[in-house]
Design a protein around this motif. Structure first.
Motif, PDB file in Angstrom:
ATOM      1  N   ASP A  78      -0.361  -2.190  -9.532  1.00 34.62           N
ATOM      2  CA  ASP A  78      -1.089  -1.233 -10.357  1.00 34.62           C
ATOM      3  C   ASP A  78      -0.089  -0.514 -11.279  1.00 34.62           C
ATOM      4  OD1 ASP A  78      -2.312   1.228 -11.268  1.00 34.62           O
ATOM      5  OD2 ASP A  78      -3.761   1.064  -9.626  1.00 34.62           O
ATOM      6  N   PRO A  79      -0.358  -0.486 -12.594  1.00 37.00           N
ATOM      7  CA  PRO A  79       0.581   0.151 -13.530  1.00 37.00           C
ATOM      8  C   PRO A  79       0.895   1.613 -13.209  1.00 37.00           C
ATOM      9  CG  PRO A  79      -1.106  -1.076 -14.726  1.00 37.00           C
ATOM     10  CD  PRO A  79      -1.496  -1.093 -13.288  1.00 37.00           C
ATOM     11  N   ARG A  80      -0.004   2.299 -12.515  1.00 32.90           N
ATOM     12  CA  ARG A  80       0.261   3.693 -12.136  1.00 32.90           C
ATOM     13  C   ARG A  80       1.477   3.805 -11.215  1.00 32.90           C
ATOM     14  NH1 ARG A  80      -4.101   5.723  -8.792  1.00 32.90           N
ATOM     15  NH2 ARG A  80      -4.338   3.544  -8.206  1.00 32.90           N
ATOM     16  N   PHE A  81       1.850   2.682 -10.581  1.00 35.59           N
ATOM     17  CA  PHE A  81       2.951   2.682  -9.629  1.00 35.59           C
ATOM     18  C   PHE A  81       4.168   1.910 -10.153  1.00 35.59           C
ATOM     19  CE2 PHE A  81      -0.863   3.625  -7.363  1.00 35.59           C
ATOM     20  CZ  PHE A  81      -0.491   4.593  -6.468  1.00 35.59           C
ATOM     21  N   GLY A  82       4.185   1.676 -11.456  1.00 38.04           N
ATOM     22  CA  GLY A  82       5.285   0.942 -12.073  1.00 38.04           C
ATOM     23  C   GLY A  82       6.606   1.681 -11.952  1.00 38.04           C
ATOM     24  N   GLY A  83       7.693   0.919 -11.939  1.00 36.93           N
ATOM     25  CA  GLY A  83       9.030   1.496 -11.899  1.00 36.93           C
ATOM     26  C   GLY A  83       9.504   1.924 -10.521  1.00 36.93           C
ATOM     27  N   ARG A  84       8.692   1.669  -9.511  1.00 40.47           N
ATOM     28  CA  ARG A  84       9.046   2.100  -8.158  1.00 40.47           C
ATOM     29  C   ARG A  84       9.605   0.955  -7.309  1.00 40.47           C
ATOM     30  NH1 ARG A  84       4.152   6.110  -6.456  1.00 40.47           N
ATOM     31  NH2 ARG A  84       5.266   5.973  -4.483  1.00 40.47           N
ATOM     32  N   GLY A  85       9.692  -0.233  -7.901  1.00 42.49           N
ATOM     33  CA  GLY A  85      10.259  -1.367  -7.188  1.00 42.49           C
ATOM     34  C   GLY A  85       9.298  -2.060  -6.240  1.00 42.49           C
ATOM     35  N   LEU A  86       8.000  -1.813  -6.395  1.00 41.03           N
ATOM     36  CA  LEU A  86       7.030  -2.379  -5.462  1.00 41.03           C
ATOM     37  C   LEU A  86       6.902  -3.891  -5.585  1.00 41.03           C
ATOM     38  CD1 LEU A  86       4.244   0.368  -5.625  1.00 41.03           C
ATOM     39  CD2 LEU A  86       6.120   0.126  -3.979  1.00 41.03           C
ATOM     40  N   ALA A  87       6.955  -4.419  -6.804  1.00 42.86           N
ATOM     41  CA  ALA A  87       6.882  -5.884  -6.973  1.00 42.86           C
ATOM     42  C   ALA A  87       8.086  -6.542  -6.298  1.00 42.86           C
ATOM     43  CB  ALA A  87       6.808  -6.259  -8.447  1.00 42.86           C
ATOM     44  N   SER A  97       0.846  -1.197   0.000  1.00 43.15           N
ATOM     45  CA  SER A  97       0.000   0.000   0.000  1.00 43.15           C
ATOM     46  C   SER A  97       0.877   1.241   0.000  1.00 43.15           C
ATOM     47  CB  SER A  97      -0.899   0.030   1.235  1.00 43.15           C
ATOM     48  OG  SER A  97      -1.754  -1.096   1.238  1.00 43.15           O
ATOM     49  N   VAL A  98       0.381   2.266  -0.698  1.00 40.15           N
ATOM     50  CA  VAL A  98       1.033   3.571  -0.737  1.00 40.15           C
ATOM     51  C   VAL A  98      -0.009   4.580  -0.265  1.00 40.15           C
ATOM     52  CG1 VAL A  98       2.104   5.324  -2.205  1.00 40.15           C
ATOM     53  CG2 VAL A  98       2.514   2.890  -2.665  1.00 40.15           C
ATOM     54  N   ALA A  99       0.314   5.338   0.774  1.00 40.84           N
ATOM     55  CA  ALA A  99      -0.600   6.341   1.340  1.00 40.84           C
ATOM     56  C   ALA A  99      -1.969   5.727   1.650  1.00 40.84           C
ATOM     57  CB  ALA A  99      -0.730   7.536   0.396  1.00 40.84           C
ATOM     58  N   GLY A 100      -1.959   4.493   2.169  1.00 41.38           N
ATOM     59  CA  GLY A 100      -3.197   3.829   2.567  1.00 41.38           C
ATOM     60  C   GLY A 100      -3.959   3.165   1.439  1.00 41.38           C
ATOM     61  N   GLU A 101      -3.508   3.312   0.194  1.00 41.89           N
ATOM     62  CA  GLU A 101      -4.173   2.690  -0.956  1.00 41.89           C
ATOM     63  C   GLU A 101      -3.434   1.409  -1.319  1.00 41.89           C
ATOM     64  OE1 GLU A 101      -5.126   3.528  -5.688  1.00 41.89           O
ATOM     65  OE2 GLU A 101      -4.048   5.031  -4.542  1.00 41.89           O
ATOM     66  N   ARG A 102      -4.170   0.300  -1.339  1.00 45.90           N
ATOM     67  CA  ARG A 102      -3.550  -0.965  -1.743  1.00 45.90           C
ATOM     68  C   ARG A 102      -3.327  -0.923  -3.246  1.00 45.90           C
ATOM     69  NH1 ARG A 102      -6.123  -6.594  -0.140  1.00 45.90           N
ATOM     70  NH2 ARG A 102      -7.890  -5.493  -0.980  1.00 45.90           N
ATOM     71  N   VAL A 103      -2.052  -1.121  -3.655  1.00 46.84           N
ATOM     72  CA  VAL A 103      -1.699  -0.973  -5.063  1.00 46.84           C
ATOM     73  C   VAL A 103      -1.071  -2.233  -5.664  1.00 46.84           C
ATOM     74  CG1 VAL A 103      -1.458   1.538  -4.860  1.00 46.84           C
ATOM     75  CG2 VAL A 103       0.553   0.068  -4.561  1.00 46.84           C
ATOM     76  N   GLY A 104      -0.915  -3.270  -4.855  1.00 49.59           N
ATOM     77  CA  GLY A 104      -0.342  -4.503  -5.390  1.00 49.59           C
ATOM     78  C   GLY A 104      -0.503  -5.648  -4.432  1.00 49.59           C
ATOM     79  N   ARG A 105      -0.271  -6.858  -4.977  1.00 48.44           N
ATOM     80  CA  ARG A 105      -0.410  -8.058  -4.154  1.00 48.44           C
ATOM     81  C   ARG A 105       0.377  -9.215  -4.755  1.00 48.44           C
ATOM     82  NH1 ARG A 105      -5.674  -9.002  -2.781  1.00 48.44           N
ATOM     83  NH2 ARG A 105      -5.359 -11.220  -2.573  1.00 48.44           N
ATOM     84  N   ALA A 106       0.799 -10.117  -3.867  1.00 49.92           N
ATOM     85  CA  ALA A 106       1.431 -11.385  -4.251  1.00 49.92           C
ATOM     86  C   ALA A 106       0.564 -12.472  -3.632  1.00 49.92           C
ATOM     87  CB  ALA A 106       2.864 -11.465  -3.747  1.00 49.92           C
ATOM     88  N   ASP A 107      -0.204 -13.161  -4.469  1.00 54.37           N
ATOM     89  CA  ASP A 107      -1.158 -14.173  -4.006  1.00 54.37           C
ATOM     90  C   ASP A 107      -0.489 -15.518  -3.792  1.00 54.37           C
ATOM     91  OD1 ASP A 107      -3.295 -12.379  -4.219  1.00 54.37           O
ATOM     92  OD2 ASP A 107      -3.666 -12.922  -6.315  1.00 54.37           O
TER      93      ASP A 107
END
Length: 128
Positions: free
Chosen positions: A57-66, A29-39
């Motif tokens: 979420d593609p809006r958050f791509g390139g930030r290393g979240l995955a 989550s970023v700023a309280g918004e869940r933006v990704g998951r590993a199921d």
């Protein structure tokens, strides 16, 4: 398990474990918004965790979240003494490259078997 980290931009992110049946997930989550998951599913053996899908979420791509999700999921699985089964291509690629390091850090993994694929297929079809 909940961890506070920062992404490549220096923005605070939260990685959390959300347990559910049949599919659980590590979420970011970023700023309280869940933006990704590993199921994942609990494996056919009680000491296994089958990771089968990761997305951000593609809006958050390139930030290393995955990558943050993956590393925290693996570290938490190792802490719990669980064997990781990487059905998800992201987890499979990471362990193919860094598997020796993961083992040296106390982690355990094995290659997916046909039974793991069947388990995932049934769980996903049952949750639709």
């Amino acid at each position: 398990m909940t961890r506070e980290l920062v992404d490549r931009t220096g923005t605070p992110v939260t990685i959390a474990l959300e347990r559910a049946e049949p599919v659980s997930a590590y979420t970011v989550s970023v700023a309280g918004e869940r933006v990704g998951r590993a199921d994942f599913l609990e494996g056919p053996e009680s000491h296994e965790r089958v990771f089968f899908h990761t997305e951000v979420d593609p809006r958050f791509g390139g930030r290393g979240l995955a990558g943050l999700l993956l590393r925290e999921a693996l570290a938490d699985s190792a802490r719990e003494g669980l064997t990781v089964v990487p059905v998800c291509p992201l987890f499979a690629r990471h362990l193919a490259t860094h598997g020796d390091d993961y083992l040296a850090e106390g982690g355990s993994f094995r290659r997916p078997a046909r039974a793991d694929m069947t388990l995932v297929r049934r769980a996903v079809q049952g949750s639709e």
